[in-house]
Design an enzyme around this catalytic site. Sequence first.
Site, PDB file in Angstrom:
ATOM      1  N   LEU A  35       0.844  -1.203   0.000  1.00  0.00           N
ATOM      2  CA  LEU A  35       0.000   0.000   0.000  1.00  0.00           C
ATOM      3  C   LEU A  35       0.878   1.252   0.000  1.00  0.00           C
ATOM      4  O   LEU A  35       0.831   2.093   0.905  1.00  0.00           O
ATOM      5  CB  LEU A  35      -0.927  -0.004   1.226  1.00  0.00           C
ATOM      6  CG  LEU A  35      -2.216   0.833   1.103  1.00  0.00           C
ATOM      7  CD1 LEU A  35      -3.105   0.318  -0.012  1.00  0.00           C
ATOM      8  CD2 LEU A  35      -2.959   0.860   2.424  1.00  0.00           C
ATOM      9  N   ILE A  92       0.639  -4.837 -12.386  1.00  0.00           N
ATOM     10  CA  ILE A  92       1.134  -3.600 -13.007  1.00  0.00           C
ATOM     11  C   ILE A  92       2.501  -3.225 -12.409  1.00  0.00           C
ATOM     12  O   ILE A  92       3.008  -2.145 -12.667  1.00  0.00           O
ATOM     13  CB  ILE A  92       0.134  -2.434 -12.794  1.00  0.00           C
ATOM     14  CG1 ILE A  92      -0.355  -2.335 -11.330  1.00  0.00           C
ATOM     15  CG2 ILE A  92      -1.091  -2.585 -13.688  1.00  0.00           C
ATOM     16  CD1 ILE A  92       0.537  -1.661 -10.354  1.00  0.00           C
ATOM     17  N   ARG A 112       5.939  -5.566 -11.534  1.00  0.00           N
ATOM     18  CA  ARG A 112       7.033  -6.186 -12.273  1.00  0.00           C
ATOM     19  C   ARG A 112       6.726  -7.664 -12.472  1.00  0.00           C
ATOM     20  O   ARG A 112       6.159  -8.308 -11.568  1.00  0.00           O
ATOM     21  CB  ARG A 112       8.361  -6.057 -11.510  1.00  0.00           C
ATOM     22  CG  ARG A 112       8.954  -4.641 -11.520  1.00  0.00           C
ATOM     23  CD  ARG A 112       9.501  -4.266 -12.880  1.00  0.00           C
ATOM     24  NE  ARG A 112      10.167  -2.962 -12.850  1.00  0.00           N
ATOM     25  CZ  ARG A 112       9.564  -1.807 -13.155  1.00  0.00           C
ATOM     26  NH1 ARG A 112       8.280  -1.797 -13.459  1.00  0.00           N
ATOM     27  NH2 ARG A 112      10.239  -0.676 -13.127  1.00  0.00           N
ATOM     28  N   GLU A 130      10.491  -9.403 -20.512  1.00  0.00           N
ATOM     29  CA  GLU A 130       9.945  -8.468 -21.520  1.00  0.00           C
ATOM     30  C   GLU A 130      10.961  -8.215 -22.642  1.00  0.00           C
ATOM     31  O   GLU A 130      12.174  -8.208 -22.341  1.00  0.00           O
ATOM     32  CB  GLU A 130       9.586  -7.147 -20.830  1.00  0.00           C
ATOM     33  CG  GLU A 130       8.424  -7.317 -19.851  1.00  0.00           C
ATOM     34  CD  GLU A 130       8.160  -6.072 -19.023  1.00  0.00           C
ATOM     35  OE1 GLU A 130       7.326  -6.129 -18.096  1.00  0.00           O
ATOM     36  OE2 GLU A 130       8.811  -5.034 -19.301  1.00  0.00           O
ATOM     37  N   HIS A 175       3.616  -3.398 -21.028  1.00  0.00           N
ATOM     38  CA  HIS A 175       4.300  -2.551 -20.027  1.00  0.00           C
ATOM     39  C   HIS A 175       4.146  -1.069 -20.383  1.00  0.00           C
ATOM     40  O   HIS A 175       5.134  -0.345 -20.557  1.00  0.00           O
ATOM     41  CB  HIS A 175       5.791  -2.913 -19.923  1.00  0.00           C
ATOM     42  CG  HIS A 175       6.439  -2.354 -18.678  1.00  0.00           C
ATOM     43  ND1 HIS A 175       7.542  -2.911 -18.102  1.00  0.00           N
ATOM     44  CD2 HIS A 175       6.125  -1.285 -17.892  1.00  0.00           C
ATOM     45  CE1 HIS A 175       7.891  -2.216 -17.030  1.00  0.00           C
ATOM     46  NE2 HIS A 175       7.042  -1.217 -16.883  1.00  0.00           N
TER      47      HIS A 175
HETATM   48  C1  8YV Z   1       8.900   2.425 -17.251  1.00  0.00           C
HETATM   49  C2  8YV Z   1       8.081   1.708 -15.177  1.00  0.00           C
HETATM   50  O1  8YV Z   1       9.677   3.425 -16.845  1.00  0.00           O
HETATM   51  O2  8YV Z   1       8.496   3.709 -14.050  1.00  0.00           O
HETATM   52  C3  8YV Z   1       8.598   2.486 -14.030  1.00  0.00           C
HETATM   53  O3  8YV Z   1       9.107   1.850 -13.079  1.00  0.00           O
HETATM   54  O4  8YV Z   1       8.072   0.535 -15.161  1.00  0.00           O
HETATM   55  C4  8YV Z   1       7.682   2.371 -16.395  1.00  0.00           C
HETATM   56  O5  8YV Z   1       7.159   3.625 -16.172  1.00  0.00           O
HETATM   57  C5  8YV Z   1       8.632   2.695 -18.617  1.00  0.00           C
HETATM   58  O6  8YV Z   1       7.981   1.611 -19.065  1.00  0.00           O
HETATM   59  C6  8YV Z   1       9.924   2.940 -19.434  1.00  0.00           C
HETATM   60  O7  8YV Z   1      10.815   1.915 -19.331  1.00  0.00           O
END
Ligand code: 8YV
Length: 335
Positions: free
Chosen positions: A174, A252, A254, A283, A301
């Site tokens: 959170l 959303i 990793r 990815e 992503h």
């Molecule tokens: C990536 C993200 O930065 O900010 C993060 O941690 O995972 C995304 O915003 C964006 O996909 C560019 O790599």
Amino acid sequence: MNSSKRDYIDLINSQSSSVNKKMDVLVIWPNQPLQMELLAKKYNLHRYDLADDVGKLAMLERVSHKIRAVITTHGGGFSQDLLAQLPCLEIVVCSSVGLDTLCVDRCLARNVAVTNTPDVLTDDVADMALMLILACVRRLPLGSRWISNGHWQNQGQAPLNHSIRNKHLGIVGLGRIGKAIAKRAQAFGMKISYYGRTEKKHSEYKYYDNLITLAQDVDILLPAIPGGKETEQLISREVLSALNSDSYFINISRGSVVDEQALVELLSANALAGAGLDVFVDEPNVPAALLDMENVVLQPHCASGTHETRGAMAQLVVDNLAAHFAGRALLTPVK
Ligand code: 8YV
């Protein structure tokens, strides 16, 4: 002319030349076009991102001794091997909030500052989370296919799906993004619970100190945590197996935070109602089995992938670099 006067003039000259001297900056991952223009005006940009492997080695041979700053993102990363080759490095500016692909501890240990992009992407990432929840539970892709496959003409009404109202959402972590998701989910009439290492004081949501128990109780499980060793496969096969067969998994954060192999197997066995995924372990490669699953919504992503948010993230890169070389406080330093 006495020596102190000469020293003073030299000092002024040296300062004016260093102020006007363009700093050498290594670009591991390009920023947004507008910001790249701004950066190119102010700094000597060395486009490591545009060079092939041989070109990268040659570039480092030529300039590594004078690089003062590095520009990167989560996608570009920053390795301790590269850090070791940059003796004059002062700062790494990252256009991501997540830092799991950067050697942050090594940088800070060498007094190399690191900055990232918190807050400016929170809303769009939280919107993506709700979009994936709605798309999964309300079966958005199925509805589109029902029309594109002619089923509506031939078979009439599409199969019913479920309301997200009164569904129980379990948020793992959170933090800023977790809270933004909870606020949105509450507006949709969902019940919110969360898991975290510690209970958040003054939180109105029910706290779980056990992930398995949370998974058993919720309709939707959603991690909103950073990547990295500490959270690797925190959503384990055991946690996923504790979810009911009419529950959903949304990610959303990793790909590394979930046992992706277990997730694919449980979805293939219909042990879960569905999944909404914006991030993956390797990815841009996505497990083939997920590609044809009707109850799985996939995104590349792009939770922060809006012009507005990427522009704000890119501007933080420009502003943090400017603050550093002007000796001002950094806007978003990593501690
Ligand atoms: C990536 C993200 O930065 O900010 C993060 O941690 O995972 C995304 O915003 C964006 O996909 C560019 O790599």
